[in-house]
Scaffold this motif. Structure first.
Motif, PDB file in Angstrom:
ATOM      1  N   ASP A  25      38.662  39.566  44.215  1.00  0.00           N
ATOM      2  CA  ASP A  25      39.485  39.244  45.395  1.00  0.00           C
ATOM      3  C   ASP A  25      40.963  39.155  45.041  1.00  0.00           C
ATOM      4  OD1 ASP A  25      37.398  39.132  47.129  1.00  0.00           O
ATOM      5  OD2 ASP A  25      37.284  36.941  47.217  1.00  0.00           O
ATOM      6  N   GLY A  26      41.231  38.611  43.875  1.00  0.00           N
ATOM      7  CA  GLY A  26      42.611  38.466  43.429  1.00  0.00           C
ATOM      8  C   GLY A  26      43.249  39.819  43.160  1.00  0.00           C
ATOM      9  N   TRP A  27      42.496  40.695  42.500  1.00  0.00           N
ATOM     10  CA  TRP A  27      42.999  42.040  42.197  1.00  0.00           C
ATOM     11  C   TRP A  27      43.313  42.786  43.493  1.00  0.00           C
ATOM     12  CZ3 TRP A  27      45.351  44.521  38.613  1.00  0.00           C
ATOM     13  CH2 TRP A  27      45.346  45.909  38.556  1.00  0.00           C
ATOM     14  N   ALA A  28      42.393  42.705  44.454  1.00  0.00           N
ATOM     15  CA  ALA A  28      42.619  43.370  45.748  1.00  0.00           C
ATOM     16  C   ALA A  28      43.864  42.781  46.413  1.00  0.00           C
ATOM     17  CB  ALA A  28      41.397  43.183  46.650  1.00  0.00           C
ATOM     18  N   HIS A  29      44.012  41.478  46.318  1.00  0.00           N
ATOM     19  CA  HIS A  29      45.111  40.817  47.030  1.00  0.00           C
ATOM     20  C   HIS A  29      46.463  41.139  46.402  1.00  0.00           C
ATOM     21  CE1 HIS A  29      46.737  38.024  49.913  1.00  0.00           C
ATOM     22  NE2 HIS A  29      47.454  37.463  48.947  1.00  0.00           N
ATOM     23  N   ILE A  30      46.568  41.096  45.086  1.00  0.00           N
ATOM     24  CA  ILE A  30      47.890  41.367  44.487  1.00  0.00           C
ATOM     25  C   ILE A  30      48.297  42.820  44.723  1.00  0.00           C
ATOM     26  CG2 ILE A  30      47.735  39.529  42.763  1.00  0.00           C
ATOM     27  CD1 ILE A  30      47.385  41.801  40.642  1.00  0.00           C
ATOM     28  N   ASN A  31      47.303  43.712  44.784  1.00  0.00           N
ATOM     29  CA  ASN A  31      47.638  45.112  45.058  1.00  0.00           C
ATOM     30  C   ASN A  31      48.028  45.326  46.515  1.00  0.00           C
ATOM     31  OD1 ASN A  31      47.347  46.803  42.534  1.00  0.00           O
ATOM     32  ND2 ASN A  31      45.480  45.576  42.477  1.00  0.00           N
ATOM     33  N   ALA A  32      47.310  44.659  47.410  1.00  0.00           N
ATOM     34  CA  ALA A  32      47.652  44.784  48.834  1.00  0.00           C
ATOM     35  C   ALA A  32      49.048  44.214  49.108  1.00  0.00           C
ATOM     36  CB  ALA A  32      46.605  44.064  49.676  1.00  0.00           C
TER      37      ALA A  32
END
Ligand SMILES: [Fe+2]
Length: 411
Positions: A237-244
């Motif tokens: 979730d964190g990886w998706a969020h920092i990229n978004a």
């Protein structure tokens, strides 16, 4: 009851002192759905006394303005409908002056009530109202910082007091604990929030806690080592969020002519490598810990170490101090008065917890899901909110609070 009255007056006037540097224009604006305008904080904390104290003990009580019940109720379903949180910035009326008059009118009534009060329920509710207002004093500063940062002028809320030397922090030393059966949770005589208890037993594995906070300098190393670009360090979730979101540094960090700067309540300044890193999300804290070969502490681990160190003596500051910790061997520095510290513990009720009856029971209990606990206190936290059992909580993506981290590891 002069002691209660003194405390009430002190808390109420401190809110006004904190709001004073913000212009009427600053006080109305809402910078994002999670932040509230200064004016709203000033009014909502007043409404709290009106709703939970005056309407019960001040009878017959005529509200200052019956419409305020809708405007300044935060989240109390038992009280009724309210202005949606993301639209608090639309409340251009009543004016800042009218809110000042509202505060004065309620203060006068509460002071009258406290003159000869001896009902323990009344006194306890006023005390809760004071601690509630102190929490909002911190929120007021957090939210004002977010607002001022949106302005391209990067205006300062106030000048920073002398920052002194910035000595390089010494390497982390690890405070070890044998684990086993321990107790956590508040059981003292003074005030605590309901979510801090009941005190209960927890079984811990042997662990070690860092004796100081993670610094901005260490965060620069994490960035330089591609910490924000290595998926193996991140929760999904964190990886998706920092990229978004395009996150590649803490909130309020920015490069100016190739030099990292940080926006504080005192304006933009170069990042001091010695200061604790602040304004990071849970995901970033977790990724940093993994990159370091460590992990985030459990809230119980944090509390057991903090509990053994005696009463905290935090100092107030608009930005966390860059003091290199001078702790005694085996003692943790910067537990309080610098930054809130993310823990690996989800915010859930302690065993046998039950919220109080009535609307006041909505204070903490109904938020016990989908958030992580933070421990300690920040440089902007109000006096009297630094204690080993205090449980702050925020969603995993939030980073406008003064949030940082301290590492832990297994032994
Ligand atoms: Fe509130």
């Amino acid at each position: 009851m002069p002691a209660e009255l003194d405390r009430f007056r002190t808390v109420r006037s401190h809110t006004e002192e904190l709001a004073a540097p913000l212009s009427p224009e600053d006080q109305v604006v809402q910078s994002m759905p999670d932040c509230s305008p200064t004016k709203w904080h000033r009014a909502h904390t007043t409404w709290f006394f009106e709703e939970f104290v005056l309407s019960r003990w001040g009878a017959p009580y005529e509200p200052v303005d019956p419409r305020f019940r809708y405007l300044f109720n935060s989240y109390y379903e038992a009280v009724g409908p309210r202005q949606p949180r993301p639209r608090r910035g639309m409340i251009s009326r009543p004016s800042v002056e009218e809110i000042a008059a509202y505060r004065q009118a309620v203060d006068d009534r509460v002071a009258e009530l406290l003159e000869d009060a001896d009902d323990p329920d009344l006194l306890a509710t006023v005390e809760l109202g004071c601690h509630h207002e102190q929490q909002h004093q911190e929120l007021l500063l957090m939210d004002a910082k977010h607002l001022l940062w949106q302005n391209p002028y990067r205006p300062a809320y106030a000048e920073r007091a002398g920052t002194g030397d910035h000595p390089t922090p010494k390497p982390v030393e690890w405070i070890t604990h044998d684990g086993g059966l321990v107790e956590i949770g508040y059981d003292g005589e003074g005030f605590s929030f309901d979510n801090e208890g009941p005190r209960h037993k927890v079984h811990l594995q042997p662990f070690a806690l860092a004796d100081r906070l993670v610094t901005a300098g260490e965060w620069l190393d994490f960035i330089a080592d591609d910490g924000y670009r290595r998926p193996e360090l991140w929760l999904s979730d964190g990886w998706a969020h920092i990229n978004a979101e395009g996150w590649d540094c803490p909130l309020y960090w920015d490069q100016v002519d190739g030099v990292w700067h940080v926006f504080s309540l005192s304006g933009l300044q170069p990042v001091d490598p010695a200061e604790p890193v602040v304004h990071i999300s849970y995901y970033e804290a977790d990724a940093f810990a993994r990159w370091s070969g460590a992990r985030l502490p459990l809230e119980s681990e944090w509390e057991v170490i903090a509990d053994g160190q005696g009463p905290p003596t935090p100092t107030f500051g608009l930005h966390p101090a860059s003091a290199a910790p001078e702790s005694q061997p085996g003692q943790a520095a910067q537990l309080f008065g610098a930054v809130w510290q993310w823990t690996a513990s989800p915010y859930t009720p302690y065993p046998t917890f039950s919220p109080a009856a009535g609307a006041v029971g909505e204070y903490n209990g109904k938020f016990m899901v989908d958030q992580q606990v933070l421990r300690g206190s920040a440089s902007i936290t109000s006096d009297g909110h630094a204690r080993a059992s205090y449980r702050n909580f925020f969603p995993t993506k939030a980073r406008w609070a003064f949030s940082g981290l301290r590492l832990a590891r297994d032994v």
